[in-house]
Design an enzyme around this catalytic site. Structure first.
Site, mmCIF file in Angstrom:
data_model
loop_
_atom_site.group_PDB
_atom_site.id
_atom_site.type_symbol
_atom_site.label_atom_id
_atom_site.label_comp_id
_atom_site.label_asym_id
_atom_site.label_seq_id
_atom_site.Cartn_x
_atom_site.Cartn_y
_atom_site.Cartn_z
ATOM 1 N N HIS A 141 -17.653 12.275 20.597
ATOM 2 C CA HIS A 141 -17.005 12.546 21.897
ATOM 3 C C HIS A 141 -15.489 12.750 21.816
ATOM 4 C CE1 HIS A 141 -20.306 11.950 24.754
ATOM 5 N NE2 HIS A 141 -20.707 10.925 24.031
ATOM 6 N N SER A 201 -22.774 14.276 16.274
ATOM 7 C CA SER A 201 -22.752 13.004 15.531
ATOM 8 C C SER A 201 -24.092 12.722 14.846
ATOM 9 C CB SER A 201 -22.417 11.845 16.487
ATOM 10 O OG SER A 201 -23.390 11.796 17.530
HETATM 11 N N1 HBI Z 1 -21.875 3.903 28.987
HETATM 12 N N2 HBI Z 1 -20.530 3.242 27.200
HETATM 13 C C1 HBI Z 1 -21.222 4.211 27.844
HETATM 14 N N3 HBI Z 1 -21.287 5.455 27.326
HETATM 15 C C2 HBI Z 1 -21.983 6.456 27.938
HETATM 16 O O1 HBI Z 1 -22.025 7.602 27.451
HETATM 17 C C3 HBI Z 1 -22.648 6.173 29.151
HETATM 18 C C4 HBI Z 1 -22.569 4.871 29.658
HETATM 19 N N4 HBI Z 1 -23.212 4.568 30.810
HETATM 20 C C5 HBI Z 1 -23.970 5.537 31.568
HETATM 21 C C6 HBI Z 1 -24.002 6.885 30.928
HETATM 22 N N5 HBI Z 1 -23.357 7.156 29.801
HETATM 23 C C7 HBI Z 1 -24.808 8.015 31.520
HETATM 24 O O2 HBI Z 1 -25.825 7.502 32.365
HETATM 25 C C8 HBI Z 1 -23.916 8.961 32.319
HETATM 26 O O3 HBI Z 1 -24.636 10.115 32.667
HETATM 27 C C9 HBI Z 1 -23.448 8.302 33.543
HETATM 28 FE FE FE Z 2 -22.471 9.927 24.153
#
Ligand code: HBI
Ligand code: FE
Length: 279
Positions: A141, A201
């Site tokens: 990311h 990744s």
């Molecule tokens: N939390 N740490 C973290 N990283 C994510 O990529 C992440 C998350 N919580 C929810 C989420 N992604 C997905 O449900 C998103 O679409 C919101």
């Molecule tokens: Fe991710």
């Protein structure tokens, strides 16, 4: 005050990570001292293997900006990356103990803070891990947060997520995230390339997503993408393709409320459903 752990999507596995360390916003300090020599070695081996696979498979913007991640022979200190990142696009990475609830996630993104899980997989999980670990978040990311268009898209996504939460549309919006930021493909002059973090990744999926004839690849289109379910523990059966990051950002211009309303009573598509060929 500790936070309750979070499970990703439909997975029933207990989440990893010590949420006792997290504050009210689910962020914590990067526990750099906790990393063992084995952890740093795992990161280094993952970095070496993955970066060798990038040419011809990762989008050029990612390849160009990857060196900004800094150290490759050990897990980087988040504050070292933030020195460069904040100057480039106003973003900073913040440590979290693992997956966090959607509203906390959206709130951080809306404030140009990207949550990076600070633990790393075990050597036994070298080839695959369900939950995002520090390698997935940093290598997958963070590099494209140095790209101004993606940086603006991510902030817009966070702001949109907070609105979607009020409209009960998180599931639809999370599919857009899944099929772009996590598993998106982009068409470049030399051919299809990956820009999604989940692909970038993963050694297996980086080759599969760009080269395999098995998955279907559709043009990114909001309604179709938001109606297409996804699986979190297999390679994708459908990839959505954009022609440019500007195209992706332009999608976020309109307010999605009417789109959500129009999609709410329409049937969803399975992750592998093929588009109806209009007669
Ligand atoms: N939390 N740490 C973290 N990283 C994510 O990529 C992440 C998350 N919580 C929810 C989420 N992604 C997905 O449900 C998103 O679409 C919101
Ligand atoms: Fe991710």
């Amino acid at each position: 005050m500790g936070q309750a752990p979070v499970v990703y999507g439909q997975s029933s596995r207990p989440p990893r990570g010590d949420y006792e360390r997290a504050g009210a916003d689910f962020t914590c300090a990067q526990d750099f001292a906790a990393y063992t020599p084995q952890d740093h070695d795992t990161y280094h081996r993952l970095y070496e293997r993955q970066s060798a696979l990038l040419p011809g498979r990762a989008c050029q913007a990612f390849i160009d900006v990857l060196p900004q991640l800094g150290a490759k022979e050990r897990i980087p200190r988040f504050e070292d990356i933030n020195d460069h990142l904040s100057r480039a696009t106003g973003w900073e990475i913040v440590a979290v103990p693992g997956l966090i609830p959607e509203v906390a996630f959206f709130t951080l993104l809306a404030n140009r803070q990207f949550p990076v899980t600070d633990w790393i997989r075990t050597p036994q999980e070298f080839d695959y891990i369900v939950e995002p670990d520090v390698f997935h978040d940093l290598f997958g990311h963070v590099p494209l947060l140095f790209n101004p268009v993606i940086a603006d898209y991510m902030q817009r996504y966070g702001a949109g997520g907070l609105k979607a939460e009020h409209l009960g549309a998180c599931e639809m919006l999370s599919r857009l995230y899944w099929y772009t930021i996590e598993f998106g493909l982009i068409r470049e002059a030399q051919g299809l390339r990956a820009y999604g973090a989940g692909i970038l990744s993963s050694s297996g999926e980086l080759q599969y997503s760009v080269n395999s004839p098995k998955p279907q690849r559709l043009p990114l289109e909001l309604a179709r993408t938001m109606r297409t379910r996804y699986k979190i523990d297999t390679y994708q059966q459908t990839y959505f393709v954009i022609d440019s990051f500007e195209q992706l950002f332009a999608l976020t211009e309109p307010d999605f409320s009417q789109l959500y309303d129009s999609l709410r009573d329409q049937p969803e598509f399975a992750a592998d459903s093929t588009p109806l060929i209009s007669p």
